[in-house]
Design an enzyme around this catalytic site. Structure first.
Site, PDB file in Angstrom:
ATOM      1  CD  GLU A 149      -3.027  -1.019   2.300  1.00 48.27           C
ATOM      2  OE1 GLU A 149      -2.823  -0.277   3.279  1.00 48.27           O
ATOM      3  OE2 GLU A 149      -4.073  -1.655   2.141  1.00 48.27           O
ATOM      4  CD  GLU A 205      -4.650  -5.949   3.147  1.00 43.93           C
ATOM      5  OE1 GLU A 205      -5.365  -5.110   3.708  1.00 43.93           O
ATOM      6  OE2 GLU A 205      -3.423  -5.985   3.220  1.00 43.93           O
TER       7      GLU A 205
END
Ligand SMILES: *[C@@H]1O[C@H](CO)[C@@H](O)[C@H](O)[C@H]1NC(C)=O
Ligand SMILES: *[C@@H]1O[C@H](CO)[C@@H](O)[C@H](O)[C@H]1NC(C)=O
Ligand SMILES: *[C@@H]1O[C@H](CO)[C@@H](O)[C@H](O)[C@H]1NC(C)=O
Ligand SMILES: CC(=O)N[C@H]1CO[C@H](CO)[C@@H](O)[C@@H]1O
Length: 353
Positions: free
Chosen positions: A194, A265
């Site tokens: 991320e 995710e």
């Protein structure tokens, strides 16, 4: 209600209707022996010549005990999963610079072998920055004291330590024969985590670091694809993947026609925080989001985050995070199927974003 089986069932119905070129998420065994290839095209990960529709669940070896692993993995398999996804936790493996620990709960190789023994694949998210509501995002604290270091940017001391650790993990996996082409279960791995969210803070060092991390990872020759989650400009051939609640709406899509749409995710619930109610995400809501991702974004890989949250032993939870991690996930802290009667409040839904 709070079981992911239903989500998988709905997703498979949609899959049959709109993506029949990919094989079903059937928990198929990894064949004995070696030699198969993992590649990707614009539709899916291609495992030994077959495009696969893969359902994955995240479980962290550090958040349960080796005694629990066989049962947890067996239950995940019964739930319809093909893949177990985990981060690699640098600060448990190298608590003091140069002193390593791969014992007990930190026995990554044993965890991966157990997954293999039960016929599932592995998605290995090395990072080594992992966030994961884990102390210091997985970095060992000594890293902070390396002279002139700046984390996660085009900084020589940082890059040296990152490369050393990533190389060490990849070498260990190779030595143990754990990559798919060697006959092992690892079909994909991740570098960074991320990063795009923080990248602007590093100015021109950010994009340079992303390119460096990509080249460094690809240069390690694992024989399986690499991905970067939430990094829309992941350099070729690294696959940019989506994290979030509603990737069927939010994912910008693969950044090249030769990359598939992967969702690394997906919150199954929210991690509990001291003083706040735990919010549950209903099975219907997850199922809808998964179906949408497959239908609208040609999704071919979904990983439930978490499938089993487990326990933050010792002092490894990050600030505000409770000892119990994602206790409302499909498998609860003790590895049992989560039941509504456990009394958490519903309310973490598609609409709540
Ligand atoms: C890969 O496919 C070939 C040909 O179908 C097969 O003989 C081999 O066993 C497979 N390997 C693996 C690891 O699945
Ligand atoms: C750290 O940076 C300073 C200023 O650029 C430099 O003088 C010093 O030699 C560096 N120290 C190390 C250990 O690289
Ligand atoms: C607890 O929930 C409230 C309301 O959603 C939120 O504003 C707050 O930031 C949460 N607390 C923590 C520590 O995240
Ligand atoms: C986009 C998004 O929701 N990202 C979250 C995914 O889950 C991890 C772990 O819970 C969070 O750290 C991310 O912010």
């Amino acid at each position: 209600m709070y079981r992911v089986d239903a989500a998988v069932a709905v997703a498979l119905i949609v899959l049959t209707a709109c993506a029949s070129s990919a094989a079903a998420g059937d928990g198929r065994r990894v064949e004995e022996g070696g030699g198969g290839e993992v590649t990707n095209d614009g539709r899916a990960l291609v495992v030994n010549g077959t495009r696969r529709m893969l359902f994955s669940g995240e479980m962290h070896y550090t958040r349960s005990t080796p005694e629990m692993w066989p049962k947890l993995i067996a239950n995940a398999r019964k739930g319809g999963l093909d893949v177990i996804q985990t981060y690699v936790f640098w600060n448990v493996h190298e608590p003091v610079q140069g002193q390593y620990n791969f014992e007990g709960r930190y026995d990554l190789v044993k965890f991966i072998r157990e997954i293999q023994a039960q016929g599932l694949y592995v998605s290995l998210r090395i990072g080594p920055f992992i966030e994961a509501e884990w102390k210091y995002g997985g970095f060992p604290f000594w890293l902070h004291d390396v002279p002139n270091i700046t984390f996660r940017t085009d900084n020589e001391p940082f890059k040296q330590h990152m490369q050393r650790f990533v190389t060490q993990i990849v070498s260990m996996m190779k030595q143990e024969g754990l990559y798919y082409p060697q006959g092992g279960p690892i079909i994909i791995s991740q570098v960074e985590n991320e990063y795009q969210m923080v990248e602007p803070a590093f100015g021109s060092g950010g994009p340079r670091y992303v390119r460096w991390a990509a080249e460094m990872a690809v240069g390690l020759q694992t024989g399986v694809p690499w991905m970067m989650c939430k990094q829309n400009d992941a350099p070729d051939p690294i696959i940019n993947t989506c994290n979030g609640l509603i990737c069927g709406e939010t994912f910008v899509g693969p950044n090249s026609p030769s990359k598939p749409a992967l969702w690394t995710e997906n919150w199954t619930t929210r991690y509990p925080i001291y003083g706040n109610d735990t919010k549950l995400r209903s099975t219907e809501d997850i199922a809808f989001a998964v179906a949408l991702f497959i239908a609208r974004k040609k999704g071919s890989f979904v990983s439930y985050y978490m499938y089993h949250g487990g326990t933050n032993f010792g002092r490894f939870a990050s600030s505000y995070v409770t000892t119990s991690y994602y206790d409302g996930a499909p498998l609860d802290e003790y590895g049992k199927y989560f039941k509504e009667s456990q009394g958490m409040l519903e309310g973490f839904t598609y609409n709540s974003n």
